[in-house]
Scaffold this motif. Structure first.
Motif, PDB file in Angstrom:
ATOM      1  N   THR A 299     -32.236 -29.535 -36.464  1.00 39.67           N
ATOM      2  CA  THR A 299     -31.749 -28.659 -37.518  1.00 39.67           C
ATOM      3  C   THR A 299     -30.234 -28.728 -37.622  1.00 39.67           C
ATOM      4  O   THR A 299     -29.667 -28.808 -38.726  1.00 39.67           O
ATOM      5  CB  THR A 299     -32.190 -27.209 -37.276  1.00 39.67           C
ATOM      6  OG1 THR A 299     -33.617 -27.154 -37.236  1.00 39.67           O
ATOM      7  CG2 THR A 299     -31.678 -26.296 -38.363  1.00 39.67           C
ATOM      8  N   LEU A 300     -29.553 -28.704 -36.465  1.00 43.53           N
ATOM      9  CA  LEU A 300     -28.099 -28.776 -36.476  1.00 43.53           C
ATOM     10  C   LEU A 300     -27.628 -30.097 -37.079  1.00 43.53           C
ATOM     11  O   LEU A 300     -26.650 -30.131 -37.836  1.00 43.53           O
ATOM     12  CB  LEU A 300     -27.555 -28.626 -35.062  1.00 43.53           C
ATOM     13  CG  LEU A 300     -26.025 -28.738 -34.913  1.00 43.53           C
ATOM     14  CD1 LEU A 300     -25.321 -27.674 -35.750  1.00 43.53           C
ATOM     15  CD2 LEU A 300     -25.614 -28.629 -33.447  1.00 43.53           C
ATOM     16  N   THR A 302     -29.177 -32.090 -39.362  1.00 42.54           N
ATOM     17  CA  THR A 302     -29.360 -32.142 -40.817  1.00 42.54           C
ATOM     18  C   THR A 302     -28.441 -31.149 -41.530  1.00 42.54           C
ATOM     19  O   THR A 302     -27.960 -31.428 -42.631  1.00 42.54           O
ATOM     20  CB  THR A 302     -30.822 -31.870 -41.195  1.00 42.54           C
ATOM     21  OG1 THR A 302     -31.245 -30.633 -40.607  1.00 42.54           O
ATOM     22  CG2 THR A 302     -31.728 -32.992 -40.684  1.00 42.54           C
ATOM     23  N   GLU A 303     -28.190 -30.007 -40.909  1.00 41.56           N
ATOM     24  CA  GLU A 303     -27.251 -29.069 -41.523  1.00 41.56           C
ATOM     25  C   GLU A 303     -25.827 -29.600 -41.477  1.00 41.56           C
ATOM     26  O   GLU A 303     -25.045 -29.406 -42.410  1.00 41.56           O
ATOM     27  CB  GLU A 303     -27.327 -27.711 -40.827  1.00 41.56           C
ATOM     28  CG  GLU A 303     -28.580 -26.912 -41.143  1.00 41.56           C
ATOM     29  CD  GLU A 303     -28.554 -25.539 -40.507  1.00 41.56           C
ATOM     30  OE1 GLU A 303     -27.572 -25.243 -39.786  1.00 41.56           O
ATOM     31  OE2 GLU A 303     -29.507 -24.774 -40.724  1.00 41.56           O
ATOM     32  N   SER A 304     -25.481 -30.273 -40.394  1.00 38.70           N
ATOM     33  CA  SER A 304     -24.118 -30.783 -40.257  1.00 38.70           C
ATOM     34  C   SER A 304     -23.807 -31.849 -41.289  1.00 38.70           C
ATOM     35  O   SER A 304     -22.706 -31.891 -41.850  1.00 38.70           O
ATOM     36  CB  SER A 304     -23.905 -31.349 -38.848  1.00 38.70           C
ATOM     37  OG  SER A 304     -23.999 -30.336 -37.875  1.00 38.70           O
ATOM     38  N   ARG A 306     -24.744 -32.170 -44.211  1.00 37.69           N
ATOM     39  CA  ARG A 306     -24.479 -31.631 -45.545  1.00 37.69           C
ATOM     40  C   ARG A 306     -23.477 -30.476 -45.505  1.00 37.69           C
ATOM     41  O   ARG A 306     -23.329 -29.740 -46.475  1.00 37.69           O
ATOM     42  CB  ARG A 306     -25.777 -31.193 -46.215  1.00 37.69           C
ATOM     43  CG  ARG A 306     -26.549 -30.115 -45.510  1.00 37.69           C
ATOM     44  CD  ARG A 306     -27.805 -29.740 -46.307  1.00 37.69           C
ATOM     45  NE  ARG A 306     -28.737 -30.830 -46.409  1.00 37.69           N
ATOM     46  CZ  ARG A 306     -29.841 -30.957 -45.670  1.00 37.69           C
ATOM     47  NH1 ARG A 306     -30.147 -30.032 -44.783  1.00 37.69           N
ATOM     48  NH2 ARG A 306     -30.632 -31.997 -45.807  1.00 37.69           N
ATOM     49  N   ASN A 307     -22.769 -30.341 -44.363  1.00 32.94           N
ATOM     50  CA  ASN A 307     -21.822 -29.249 -44.193  1.00 32.94           C
ATOM     51  C   ASN A 307     -20.447 -29.645 -44.755  1.00 32.94           C
ATOM     52  O   ASN A 307     -19.485 -29.850 -44.032  1.00 32.94           O
ATOM     53  CB  ASN A 307     -21.709 -28.882 -42.712  1.00 32.94           C
ATOM     54  CG  ASN A 307     -20.739 -27.747 -42.450  1.00 32.94           C
ATOM     55  OD1 ASN A 307     -19.909 -27.822 -41.553  1.00 32.94           O
ATOM     56  ND2 ASN A 307     -20.821 -26.688 -43.252  1.00 32.94           N
ATOM     57  N   ASP A 312     -18.459 -24.200 -47.347  1.00 31.71           N
ATOM     58  CA  ASP A 312     -18.031 -23.497 -46.142  1.00 31.71           C
ATOM     59  C   ASP A 312     -17.038 -22.407 -46.545  1.00 31.71           C
ATOM     60  O   ASP A 312     -15.933 -22.692 -47.016  1.00 31.71           O
ATOM     61  CB  ASP A 312     -17.387 -24.478 -45.159  1.00 31.71           C
ATOM     62  CG  ASP A 312     -17.118 -23.841 -43.801  1.00 31.71           C
ATOM     63  OD1 ASP A 312     -16.189 -23.013 -43.718  1.00 31.71           O
ATOM     64  OD2 ASP A 312     -17.833 -24.176 -42.843  1.00 31.71           O
ATOM     65  N   GLY A 340     -28.823 -26.161 -50.837  1.00 29.17           N
ATOM     66  CA  GLY A 340     -29.681 -25.040 -50.511  1.00 29.17           C
ATOM     67  C   GLY A 340     -31.018 -25.057 -51.209  1.00 29.17           C
ATOM     68  O   GLY A 340     -31.887 -24.206 -50.923  1.00 29.17           O
ATOM     69  N   SER A 365     -37.851 -18.942 -47.534  1.00 31.71           N
ATOM     70  CA  SER A 365     -36.693 -19.244 -46.686  1.00 31.71           C
ATOM     71  C   SER A 365     -35.630 -18.156 -46.761  1.00 31.71           C
ATOM     72  O   SER A 365     -34.849 -17.969 -45.824  1.00 31.71           O
ATOM     73  CB  SER A 365     -36.093 -20.599 -47.076  1.00 31.71           C
ATOM     74  OG  SER A 365     -35.453 -20.523 -48.344  1.00 31.71           O
TER      75      SER A 365
END
Length: 784
Positions: A299-300, A302-304, A306-307, A312, A340, A365
């Motif tokens: 999870t971290l 895939t989130e990173s 697209r971060n 932010d 999102g 979600s």
């Protein structure tokens, strides 16, 4: 004069978590509005409704951060067209929009497809929709506000920053920067001192059809920097920055920055295992990158990936704090289109819609109910309190009503000798300064480097040139200098570079000051008539947005014989006839210019006001041919006819044909009437000043429009109905409808092909608008 610090600009902000909650709710509401319009609301026609869920999603963090932490009451924001649901969602959370409107996106009487000052029920600062026009509007809004404050004083109720009242923000999609009009505005030297201008570019690297391979942030940054703008780039968020700080992080940063746009977008659609395979690449640092991400939680990881900085909130807050307010600023914010949403990063997600299942997945979600999507925050929650505090901070006082000063209808002089309608423009403006100084103070003229060649020189000498600061006139003591260029905040003429879209954009905002700040202006823009078509779209959009102005096209038509086809306008008379929210005039005589210009000025700066377009000429005309009545009552009757659309110039007993002429060819029409009389054909001659007004009168007579039709009774009475010849220096269909008033036989003369170089007589003969052609047409239509 107070200054707003970055801390003051976020005085109502919470601890970060509540702002994050608001961003998620804005995402949900904007997505739901589009979902309801397409998936739930009945659609009996089956036609596409549309909407842009992905384009909204990429802007959610930017707009949430801006509204809930940064904006002040004096600030204004132009929202990119496809993000209008985000604006409505924010206004709804702030209590400015009733829930009943959330189900009306793109429906009759509901929320508009794109932000509209005139038609949306909630606060919209700038109408957008035509790509590029909304982006540049705040530039001209800033200039207009400075002009108003310099001449009439500042609005002390609005917080001030570094000498100006409020920032002017543009939220711009990166593909919108393809528009040439954007760069014409960005590089105009007149805006380099406007520190209140802030653009935020949503750099999602996608257009309607694809991921654009060559959208390079660095190239855009250099272009803005070369124009003198402050450039702030927001590339990465906290998660990625944390990874960059670890061993192998420099290699990862370089890999992402050097990666082609489509390759990066593909990573957004990958599982964690696929990211681990694709992200390291094949370069010399691939092993270091692979080692860095090998043990990251799925999870971290895939989130990173697209971060990006545009999502932010901390990175955005830091970027806003760096705005220095001394010059225009652009913030380039890296984003993910559709962030999102289940469709995030997909190359064809521009106008795609979530399926019912995807929408339900999004609801799960976010722990929200898809059957009841319109909930606001509990007033006692942290997010609810932040919404209330933001609404209170951004509350604006109502715009005070301000009636424009009275404008005279008639200066009172009768022009003599030989004169042009173009020269009459400058003379009328100078006369206005003497006859009605209060009204003249509200006049602001604008031109694209053609002030002297459009006869504004005398006016400019009298009122000066506007600039945001005083500038020394180095030629003021030159005895051979005829046109004096005195620049300062008190000037009433604005000159931009040779960019007609800039000119009409500025005109639109100058013409909206009555509704923005309660200070009506009378903006008059002058350009060569052949270039009116180039400027038409942004001018038309300005009218749609409530900007009332007068556009003067001069010189015009094939009457510019020596200039050839490139500088000869053909379609502009019909443009004036067809443009909504506008009254067009093509005067034949100097007195007609005065009367129509004064009437047009009197219609500006008011809720029921309207714009105007005057088409003028450089052809010298004998002013005695106007035959202006000497009796005061008869003169006033003529003036009313001129303003209403036309007047009878020649009436003869026993007339068997009517010649209706407009503008520069009135001389040929009169000559034709004289020649016809010698062969036994008696002709009436009508001088048409506004085909648009006559068409509206005809529509009103038929019950198809609102207005008065008296001018038709005076100009074309039924008892004088005869076959008709219409003639103008423009497309013949402009006047062709006149024959339908009394349903008579007619021939319409005009210009329907590209022009030719030659003498005036040669060019008129080529297009069959010369005296011989009018005579021949009259004989044909009367069967002589």
């Amino acid at each position: 004069m107070t200054s707003i610090s970055p801390a003051d600009r976020r005085s109502s902000a919470g601890d970060g978590e509540d702002l994050h909650d608001i961003a998620l709710r804005v995402l949900w509401l904007s997505t739901s509005m589009i979902h309801h319009a397409n998936r739930i609301r009945p659609n009996p026609t089956g036609l596409k409704v549309g909407g842009h869920q992905a384009s909204c999603a990429s802007m959610v963090s930017i707009m949430t951060s801006l509204w809930f932490e940064q904006l002040q009451p004096g600030d204004r924001v132009s929202v990119k067209p496809h993000a209008s649901p985000v604006l409505h969602a924010i206004n709804y959370l702030l209590g400015e929009l009733d829930e009943k409107y959330l189900t009306t996106l793109r429906s009759y009487g509901g929320l508009q497809s794109y932000p509209s000052r005139a038609k949306d029920p909630d606060t919209v600062d700038y109408s957008t929709g035509s790509v590029g026009i909304g982006a540049t509007a705040p530039i001209w809004g800033a200039m207009s506000r400075r002009f108003v404050e310099g001449r009439f004083g500042a609005d002390d109720s609005a917080p001030r920053t570094s000498g100006f009242s409020g920032r002017q923000y543009s939220l711009v999609g990166d593909a919108e920067l393809d528009e040439g009009a954007v760069w014409e505005a960005v590089i105009d030297p007149g805006i380099t001192e406007l520190g209140e201008i802030v653009w935020i570019v949503d750099l999602n690297r996608q257009s309607l059809d694809r991921v654009v391979p060559n959208i390079a942030a660095r190239r855009l940054e250099k272009m803005f920097d070369a124009a003198g703008w402050q450039v702030i780039t927001v590339k990465f968020g906290r998660l990625l920055e944390d990874l960059f700080a670890k061993p192998g992080g420099d290699a990862l940063r370089t890999r992402i920055l050097d990666m082609p746009n489509p390759e990066y977008q593909r990573l957004l659609r990958c599982s964690a295992d696929e990211v681990r395979t694709r992200l390291p690449g094949s370069g010399p640092d691939a092993a270091a990158i692979a080692e860095l991400i090998a043990d990251l939680d799925d999870t971290l990881l895939t989130e990173s990936i697209r971060n990006l900085g545009g999502h932010d909130l901390d990175a955005l807050r830091e970027a806003y704090s760096r705005i220095d307010d001394t010059r225009p600023t652009v913030i380039v914010a890296y984003t993910v289109k559709g962030f999102g949403l289940p469709t995030q990063g997909h190359p064809q997600n521009h106008s795609s819609l979530l399926t019912v299942d995807e929408y339900a997945e999004l609801a799960r979600s976010l722990d929200l109910d898809p059957a009841a999507p319109w909930g606001r925050f509990d007033e006692d929650s942290a997010a609810g309190r932040l919404c209330a505090a933001t609404a209170e901070r951004l509350r604006r006082e109502p715009v005070p009503a301000s009636n424009p000063p009275a404008v005279p209808t008639d200066i009172g002089r009768t022009p003599k000798g030989t004169a042009t309608t173009q020269a009459a423009l400058g003379r009328t403006l100078i006369d206005l300064t003497r006859e009605a100084p209060e009204a003249a103070k509200r006049v602001v003229t604008v031109s694209p480097d053609v002030s002297s060649t459009t006869n504004l020189g005398g006016w400019v000498n009298k009122v000066g040139v506007w600039s945001s600061s005083d500038r020394h006139d180095w030629f003021g003591d030159d005895a051979e200098t005829i046109m004096h260029w005195r620049e300062g905040p008190s000037g009433q003429h604005m000159e931009l570079g040779i960019a007609e879209t800039n000119l009409v954009g500025l005109m639109g905002e100058l013409g909206a000051t009555w509704s923005r700040w309660g200070q009506p202006l009378f903006p008059i823009g002058v350009m060569y008539d052949p270039f009116v078509e180039r400027a038409l779209e942004p001018w038309s959009y300005g009218i749609y947005a409530g900007g009332q102005s007068i556009l003067v096209g001069t010189p015009s038509g094939v009457t510019l014989a020596a200039e050839g086809g490139a500088h000869q306008s053909i379609k502009t008379p019909s443009i004036g006839l067809e443009q909504p929210g506008c009254i067009s005039y093509e005067p034949a005589f100097a007195i007609d210019v005065e009367w129509t210009l004064l009437a047009s000025i009197a219609r500006l700066g008011r809720p029921d006001g309207t714009s105007a377009y005057l088409r003028l000429s450089t052809r010298p005309v004998d002013q005695s041919k106007a035959d202006v009545p000497t009796d005061p009552a008869a003169r006033e009757r003529r003036r009313r006819q001129v303003v209403a659309g036309g007047y009878p110039l020649v009436r003869r007993d026993g007339a068997t044909v009517t010649i209706a002429a407009m503008g520069a060819v009135i001389t040929e029409a009169l000559e034709a009437a004289e020649r016809l009389s010698k062969v036994g054909v008696i002709a009436d001659v009508l001088c048409i000043t506004s085909p648009g007004e006559l068409y509206r009168a005809l529509q009103a007579r038929q019950g198809r429009g609102v207005g008065e039709s008296w001018i038709l009774d005076q100009l074309l009475p039924a008892d004088r109905a005869t076959p008709m010849v219409t003639v103008l220096d423009g497309h013949p269909h402009t006047l062709a409808f006149l024959a339908t008033v009394n349903r008579v036989a007619s021939t319409s003369l005009g210009v329907s092909n590209f022009g030719q170089v030659g003498s005036l007589d040669e060019v008129y003969k080529h297009h069959k608008i010369d005296t011989d052609s009018i005579v021949g047409a009259a004989l044909d239509v009367t069967d002589h």
